[in-house]
Each structure stands twice: as structure tokens, then as C-alpha cells.
Design a protein around this motif. Sequence first.
Motif, PDB file in Angstrom:
ATOM      1  N   ARG A 204      38.940  29.382  36.917  1.00 44.33           N
ATOM      2  CA  ARG A 204      38.992  30.760  36.889  1.00 44.33           C
ATOM      3  C   ARG A 204      37.707  31.339  37.548  1.00 44.33           C
ATOM      4  NH1 ARG A 204      38.333  33.581  32.637  1.00 44.33           N
ATOM      5  NH2 ARG A 204      37.144  32.056  31.537  1.00 44.33           N
ATOM      6  N   ALA A 205      38.074  32.366  38.000  1.00 44.42           N
ATOM      7  CA  ALA A 205      36.741  33.133  39.053  1.00 44.42           C
ATOM      8  C   ALA A 205      36.472  34.658  38.611  1.00 44.42           C
ATOM      9  CB  ALA A 205      36.955  33.002  40.273  1.00 44.42           C
ATOM     10  N   TYR A 206      35.268  35.220  38.740  1.00 41.66           N
ATOM     11  CA  TYR A 206      35.080  36.636  38.792  1.00 41.66           C
ATOM     12  C   TYR A 206      34.758  36.997  39.960  1.00 41.66           C
ATOM     13  CZ  TYR A 206      35.737  36.058  33.473  1.00 41.66           C
ATOM     14  OH  TYR A 206      35.929  35.894  32.275  1.00 41.66           O
ATOM     15  N   VAL A 207      35.167  38.042  40.521  1.00 40.14           N
ATOM     16  CA  VAL A 207      34.579  38.515  41.808  1.00 40.14           C
ATOM     17  C   VAL A 207      33.710  39.792  41.459  1.00 40.14           C
ATOM     18  CG1 VAL A 207      35.224  39.809  43.993  1.00 40.14           C
ATOM     19  CG2 VAL A 207      36.649  37.984  43.032  1.00 40.14           C
ATOM     20  N   LEU A 208      32.644  39.672  41.947  1.00 44.12           N
ATOM     21  CA  LEU A 208      31.414  40.729  41.682  1.00 44.12           C
ATOM     22  C   LEU A 208      31.420  41.595  43.007  1.00 44.12           C
ATOM     23  CD1 LEU A 208      28.421  39.197  40.033  1.00 44.12           C
ATOM     24  CD2 LEU A 208      29.629  40.995  39.288  1.00 44.12           C
ATOM     25  N   GLY A 209      31.389  43.024  42.612  1.00 42.48           N
ATOM     26  CA  GLY A 209      31.214  43.853  43.657  1.00 42.48           C
ATOM     27  C   GLY A 209      30.248  44.965  43.323  1.00 42.48           C
ATOM     28  N   THR A 210      29.122  45.100  43.862  1.00 33.53           N
ATOM     29  CA  THR A 210      27.850  46.189  43.686  1.00 33.53           C
ATOM     30  C   THR A 210      27.566  46.234  42.057  1.00 33.53           C
ATOM     31  OG1 THR A 210      29.540  47.841  43.871  1.00 33.53           O
ATOM     32  CG2 THR A 210      27.750  47.483  45.580  1.00 33.53           C
ATOM     33  N   GLY A 211      27.351  44.976  41.275  1.00 37.28           N
ATOM     34  CA  GLY A 211      27.089  45.182  40.033  1.00 37.28           C
ATOM     35  C   GLY A 211      28.257  45.162  38.928  1.00 37.28           C
ATOM     36  N   SER A 212      29.369  45.239  39.465  1.00 35.50           N
ATOM     37  CA  SER A 212      30.513  45.061  38.252  1.00 35.50           C
ATOM     38  C   SER A 212      31.705  44.217  38.697  1.00 35.50           C
ATOM     39  CB  SER A 212      30.876  46.646  37.731  1.00 35.50           C
ATOM     40  OG  SER A 212      31.319  47.128  39.294  1.00 35.50           O
ATOM     41  N   ILE A 213      32.360  43.783  37.800  1.00 37.25           N
ATOM     42  CA  ILE A 213      33.321  42.930  37.945  1.00 37.25           C
ATOM     43  C   ILE A 213      34.769  43.672  38.717  1.00 37.25           C
ATOM     44  CG2 ILE A 213      35.056  41.242  37.053  1.00 37.25           C
ATOM     45  CD1 ILE A 213      32.953  40.257  35.234  1.00 37.25           C
ATOM     46  N   VAL A 214      34.959  43.249  39.709  1.00 36.09           N
ATOM     47  CA  VAL A 214      36.246  43.818  40.513  1.00 36.09           C
ATOM     48  C   VAL A 214      37.358  43.290  40.043  1.00 36.09           C
ATOM     49  CG1 VAL A 214      37.002  44.562  42.697  1.00 36.09           C
ATOM     50  CG2 VAL A 214      34.639  44.130  42.494  1.00 36.09           C
ATOM     51  N   VAL A 215      37.452  41.761  40.184  1.00 34.92           N
ATOM     52  CA  VAL A 215      38.700  41.271  39.738  1.00 34.92           C
ATOM     53  C   VAL A 215      38.301  40.110  38.838  1.00 34.92           C
ATOM     54  CG1 VAL A 215      40.979  40.363  40.509  1.00 34.92           C
ATOM     55  CG2 VAL A 215      39.391  41.730  42.163  1.00 34.92           C
ATOM     56  N   SER A 216      39.183  39.622  38.143  1.00 36.05           N
ATOM     57  CA  SER A 216      39.060  38.314  37.527  1.00 36.05           C
ATOM     58  C   SER A 216      40.480  37.631  37.268  1.00 36.05           C
ATOM     59  CB  SER A 216      38.220  38.282  36.214  1.00 36.05           C
ATOM     60  OG  SER A 216      39.116  38.916  35.177  1.00 36.05           O
ATOM     61  N   ASP A 217      40.543  36.399  37.804  1.00 40.18           N
ATOM     62  CA  ASP A 217      41.812  35.818  37.569  1.00 40.18           C
ATOM     63  C   ASP A 217      41.639  34.310  37.676  1.00 40.18           C
ATOM     64  OD1 ASP A 217      44.640  35.235  37.649  1.00 40.18           O
ATOM     65  OD2 ASP A 217      44.941  36.985  39.112  1.00 40.18           O
ATOM     66  N   THR A 218      42.659  33.345  37.687  1.00 37.68           N
ATOM     67  CA  THR A 218      42.617  32.070  37.837  1.00 37.68           C
ATOM     68  C   THR A 218      42.210  31.984  39.297  1.00 37.68           C
ATOM     69  OG1 THR A 218      45.018  31.792  38.778  1.00 37.68           O
ATOM     70  CG2 THR A 218      44.296  31.711  36.028  1.00 37.68           C
ATOM     71  N   ALA A 219      41.630  30.893  39.497  1.00 39.22           N
ATOM     72  CA  ALA A 219      40.840  30.561  40.955  1.00 39.22           C
ATOM     73  C   ALA A 219      42.029  30.395  42.006  1.00 39.22           C
ATOM     74  CB  ALA A 219      40.126  29.296  41.011  1.00 39.22           C
ATOM     75  N   GLU A 220      43.274  30.044  41.404  1.00 38.24           N
ATOM     76  CA  GLU A 220      44.422  29.619  42.509  1.00 38.24           C
ATOM     77  C   GLU A 220      44.922  30.674  42.938  1.00 38.24           C
ATOM     78  OE1 GLU A 220      48.184  27.337  41.170  1.00 38.24           O
ATOM     79  OE2 GLU A 220      46.522  26.381  40.503  1.00 38.24           O
ATOM     80  N   ARG A 221      45.065  31.723  41.974  1.00 38.83           N
ATOM     81  CA  ARG A 221      45.713  33.297  42.330  1.00 38.83           C
ATOM     82  C   ARG A 221      44.734  33.877  43.306  1.00 38.83           C
ATOM     83  NH1 ARG A 221      48.897  35.259  36.897  1.00 38.83           N
ATOM     84  NH2 ARG A 221      47.376  34.063  36.130  1.00 38.83           N
ATOM     85  N   LEU A 222      43.463  33.828  42.905  1.00 32.92           N
ATOM     86  CA  LEU A 222      42.386  34.580  43.634  1.00 32.92           C
ATOM     87  C   LEU A 222      42.489  33.866  45.073  1.00 32.92           C
ATOM     88  CD1 LEU A 222      39.500  35.004  41.434  1.00 32.92           C
ATOM     89  CD2 LEU A 222      41.097  36.806  42.152  1.00 32.92           C
ATOM     90  N   LEU A 223      42.675  32.747  45.391  1.00 35.38           N
ATOM     91  CA  LEU A 223      42.734  32.124  46.710  1.00 35.38           C
ATOM     92  C   LEU A 223      43.895  32.481  47.574  1.00 35.38           C
ATOM     93  CD1 LEU A 223      42.013  28.132  46.456  1.00 35.38           C
ATOM     94  CD2 LEU A 223      40.879  29.918  48.087  1.00 35.38           C
ATOM     95  N   ALA A 224      44.808  33.057  46.678  1.00 37.93           N
ATOM     96  CA  ALA A 224      46.312  33.520  47.449  1.00 37.93           C
ATOM     97  C   ALA A 224      46.037  35.059  47.343  1.00 37.93           C
ATOM     98  CB  ALA A 224      47.490  32.942  46.572  1.00 37.93           C
ATOM     99  N   ASN A 225      45.297  35.691  46.856  1.00 38.79           N
ATOM    100  CA  ASN A 225      45.144  36.962  46.816  1.00 38.79           C
ATOM    101  C   ASN A 225      44.650  37.530  48.257  1.00 38.79           C
ATOM    102  OD1 ASN A 225      44.229  39.798  46.586  1.00 38.79           O
ATOM    103  ND2 ASN A 225      43.747  39.358  44.248  1.00 38.79           N
ATOM    104  N   GLU A 226      45.365  38.550  48.657  1.00 33.30           N
ATOM    105  CA  GLU A 226      45.117  38.960  50.174  1.00 33.30           C
ATOM    106  C   GLU A 226      43.937  39.734  50.240  1.00 33.30           C
ATOM    107  OE1 GLU A 226      48.562  40.881  51.762  1.00 33.30           O
ATOM    108  OE2 GLU A 226      49.616  38.895  51.588  1.00 33.30           O
ATOM    109  N   GLN A 227      43.544  40.530  49.365  1.00 29.39           N
ATOM    110  CA  GLN A 227      42.291  41.464  49.310  1.00 29.39           C
ATOM    111  C   GLN A 227      41.163  40.548  49.149  1.00 29.39           C
ATOM    112  OE1 GLN A 227      43.462  43.981  46.065  1.00 29.39           O
ATOM    113  NE2 GLN A 227      42.385  45.777  47.082  1.00 29.39           N
ATOM    114  N   VAL A 228      41.210  39.483  48.244  1.00 24.31           N
ATOM    115  CA  VAL A 228      40.035  38.390  48.366  1.00 24.31           C
ATOM    116  C   VAL A 228      40.010  37.847  49.623  1.00 24.31           C
ATOM    117  CG1 VAL A 228      39.324  36.534  46.974  1.00 24.31           C
ATOM    118  CG2 VAL A 228      40.359  38.310  45.757  1.00 24.31           C
TER     119      VAL A 228
END
Lengths: 235, 341
Positions: A204-228
Motif C-alpha cells: 500500500r502507499a500514501y501520497v503526501l503533498g505539502t504536509g497532508s495525505i492526498v491519496v492512499s490506496d493499494t500500490a497496484e492501483r496507484l501505479l495505474a492511477n493517471e494522476q499519480v
Amino acid sequence: MLALRSVSVRYGAIEALSQVDLEVNQGEIVTLIGANGAGKSTTIRAICGQVPTSSGSIHFEGREITRTPAHRLVHAGIAQSPEGRRIFANMTVRENLELGAFIHHGKHEQIRQDIDRVFQLFPRLSERVNQSAGTLSGGEQQMLAMGRSLMARPKLLLRDEPSLGLAPFLVQQIFQIIREINKEGVTILLVEQNAYQALRVAHRAYVLGTGSIVVSDTAERLLANEQVQAAYLGE
Amino acid sequence: MRWLALRTLTVLGCLAALAVVSKLLSANLDTYVFLVVIQCGVAMTLAASLNLINGITGQFSIGHAGFYAAGAYVGAAWTVLWQPIVVRHVPLLQLGAPVGDTLTLLIAIVVGAAAAAVAGVVVGLPSLRLRGDYLAIVTLGFGEVIRVVILNIDAVGGARGLTGIPTLVGSGDLAFFWVFGLVLAVVALSRNLMRTTRGLTWLAVREDEIAADAMGVDTTRVKVSAFVVGSAFAGVAGVMYAHYFTSISPDVFGMDMSIIITTMVVLGGTGSVSGSLLAAIVLTALPEFLRFMQDYRMVIFSTMLVVVMLTRPQGMFGHGEISFAKLKQLFGRRAAGGAKP
């Protein structure tokens, strides 16, 4: 296993972390990705008690560790690796490893076995046992830092930028070893700039942006996530 | 058990060897040279004990004379002021010369060490928040505070100093035995420390405090222990000084003394035990043996220090130690090099 509940950290007037909620479950590899200055390292430092939290609480195995000093955390089963390699440059590889096992000092048989295991994971280190650690190459130092934190027999391993400044093939190797360590039952929280590699080993992964968590999801789905992909994977 | 027996034998062997050496030296050296040798012994203890704090644990302390003074004054105060009172009230303790004197000296050592150790804790505590030059200033200041406090206590003579301290260590072989026994003790402690995991933690604090913390090392405890142990030994060195020279005064323990001890550690190679011992000998004996130069003595002495630091910035030995293995290696290489045409 590890839980951060709306943790905030301030450096003077600047809020470096705001209301971060984060959870790491037993047996997982969780990664924290984000741009420079997003607060990845600050999160690790807050967990380690190196920076005071301004609000929120941190729990490990049901116990609150918010204000526990760093050296106590090792006894609780959290092995930290401060940012950078921070090996003891004037000591030999063996001495570095022995210090890693400081909380087990006196258990000679265990330490001997663990040193053997570290050498199995990193054969390069065994060739340099009595060499002073400062003379090792960057990759070897990173391996030593990793091996050293394993010597404490941690339940949870915190790694800050294990791939920093390493050649691509060494990066591959380091992540391979992280996966191996995880298979042996060590839970891992990984902070990485190299988002692509990190997402490939993590559950799983958490994406941090300027001090707060923007997205959290399984790593697999984040890899496929276009924004990420657009923001962190350079595609 | 075998380990313990071996240890005991080693210690006894060292003491026996020391006794033989003291007999030989006190019989063969002239009084002046013998005096310098004793001064060297005291300086060696001071340097090796500061090396525990500065060199091994990396806490830059430059107020060592303060601990030296605390030990000397409290130890001497016991012998001169308190011991007679105790003996008067407890007839059981009226033991006569050899036994009674040794007991008095041992107690002086204990109280001197304890007083210096307490001072060490007081200075050690700021070291938890300060580092580098800031810590140096605090330790230097504290050393002066101790001196000024002593200066104002009339019971120990104030500025006149405390005189008439009985020479419990004698002036001959017994003095050598005590002083160099102390040197052996501080060297043995340093050496044993460096060989254990606990000793590694002291080095780890010097190398990288955050990383040491991350290994589970209680860095606070390490730093305070270093200050306590280092200053306790300085205190005992003070007790020896007081009971050999029979008089002490606050100006012996001034800032210049602190600086000289620090110089010994830096000159020898920070962290190197053998280096600080050698530097202690050089810095104590050289000014004495340069006396024939008269007015130029200190000029030459200072120039030599500058030259050493320019040619060996890491100190005479760097972080290294003298060991038989290294000597063998060095001479082996020389011999091999010489054999080549």
C-alpha cells in the motif's frame, strides 16, 4: 501495528505536517511517496521522536509512543534509519553491525548468527568486514545501513530513502532485499523519492503533498492511477 | 572462573612489575628527574581521563582543571581537616603509620573521586543540550567557577592555598607506585572500554549522535557517564598531586592548566589513549628539559607544538593506538624496504 492519528508537526510558523492519518499493518510494506518538501522525512522523524508533534498521537502495537525518545523505540521493536546513511564512518563494518545489535548486547551467539545472515543478504559486506565503513562505496554503505538496522531484530523497519544516490542496478538490488526481509516477517515503512520502484515493492502507499495525505490506496492501483503517474512517475 | 583467575593474575602481575620498577627508579634517578617523572604520571592520568570525555565520547570539554582541583582540595581537606577529627573520636582507627596512612589515602582517593564525579555530573548535564564550542565555553567557565569557589573558602586557605598536607604517598618508590598505579588503572579502563560493545557506544556518540540514538543507545547516559568517569579520574590525580607535593593553591588549577590538558589530548590524537599518554609526557617533561635555554624555553616549546600540529593535524597518533602488531608491521615494512636494492 503502527498508527498515526491526525499528527501535525510545526517547525516554527511553518506547518510541515498537518493532520496526517496513517496506518501500517503487520506484514505489510507501506510506502510514503511525494515531492521534495512534502513532509515524508518529517513523518519518519515524528514517528522516531526526533521532532515533537504539535498535535495528534502515534501508536505502536496498541501503545502510545508519541513522546517516546528514539532509543527506546528500538527496544520496542522499531528499527529506524535516519535520513542519509549515517553509518559510523571511522568504525569497521563489523563494529557497525555490532552496534546495530546494541539492544541485544551480551547475546553473542545471536549476534554472530545475525551477522552471518546480514552477510548472506549482502555478500559484498562480508568481503569488507574489517574495513572502516567510511571507505565503502555509496551502495555498500547503504547495504551496511540496512544490515545494521536488521541486527536489532526489529518488528517494524523504517527506511528513509534507501535508494538515494545509488546506481540503477543497485536500486533494484536494494528493493529486492527489502522484499526479502519483508517475506521473513518484518513490516516495513518506506519513504522514497523513487516512486515507481517503491510502488512496485509496496503493498500500500500514501501520497503526501505539502504536509497532508492526498491519496492512499493499494500500490497496484496507484501505479495505474493517471494522476499519480502524471505527478510522480514522470509519464 | 578461569577468566576471573586470569584477570586477577594479570592485575597482580602488573602491580608486582610496577613495584619493581618503582624500586629501581627511585633508587637510581636523581631527585629532580624523579620529580618530573611523578609530574608526568599525574599529567598522564589527567590526559587519559580527559581523553575519555573529549576523545572517545567527543564532548569537547576544556575545563578539566576544575575536576582536578575538586579532587585535590576535597582529598586534601579530608586528610588535613576531617581525618584527625574522625580518628580522635574513633579510637579503633588509630592505626599508626603504614596501615593508617594507607587507609587515610584510600579514603582521600574515594572522596576526591566522588567530589570530582559530582562536579562531572553538573557539567555533564549541559552537554546534553550543547555541543562543540558552546559546550567548550560552559566547561571552561565551570572550571573557573570551581577555582573561584575554592579561592573563597577560608578553611582550605583561600588564595594562600592549603599547606602541610602529609605526604601519605611518601617521596620515593611508594609515590611512584601510587601515581603510576593510577595511570595503569585509567589506561586499563580505557582499553577495556574500547573492546566492549558499551565502549563502542561511547565512540558511536562521538561519530554520530542521531545514528547512535537510532541504534537504541541512550546517548544522554553515555555522555553523563563519560563526564563522571573522566572527572573522577582527574579528581584522583588531584589527590595524588596534593599528597605528593604537600601543598596546593588555587592558581595551580587555573585556566592555563585546563588548556594544557586539552592540548595533550589534541596533540596526542583525539581518542588515542597512547597518544594522550605520550603527549602528556612530552608536554610535562619538555619544558623542564628545555630549562638550559633559559628565556627561549617557552618560545621553543610553543614552536614545537605548532610544528607538530602542522605536520600531524590529526595529532601524533590520529585515532590509532600503539600496539605490538602495528610496530611489527612498521618495522617489518622498513626491513623489507631496506632489503630491496
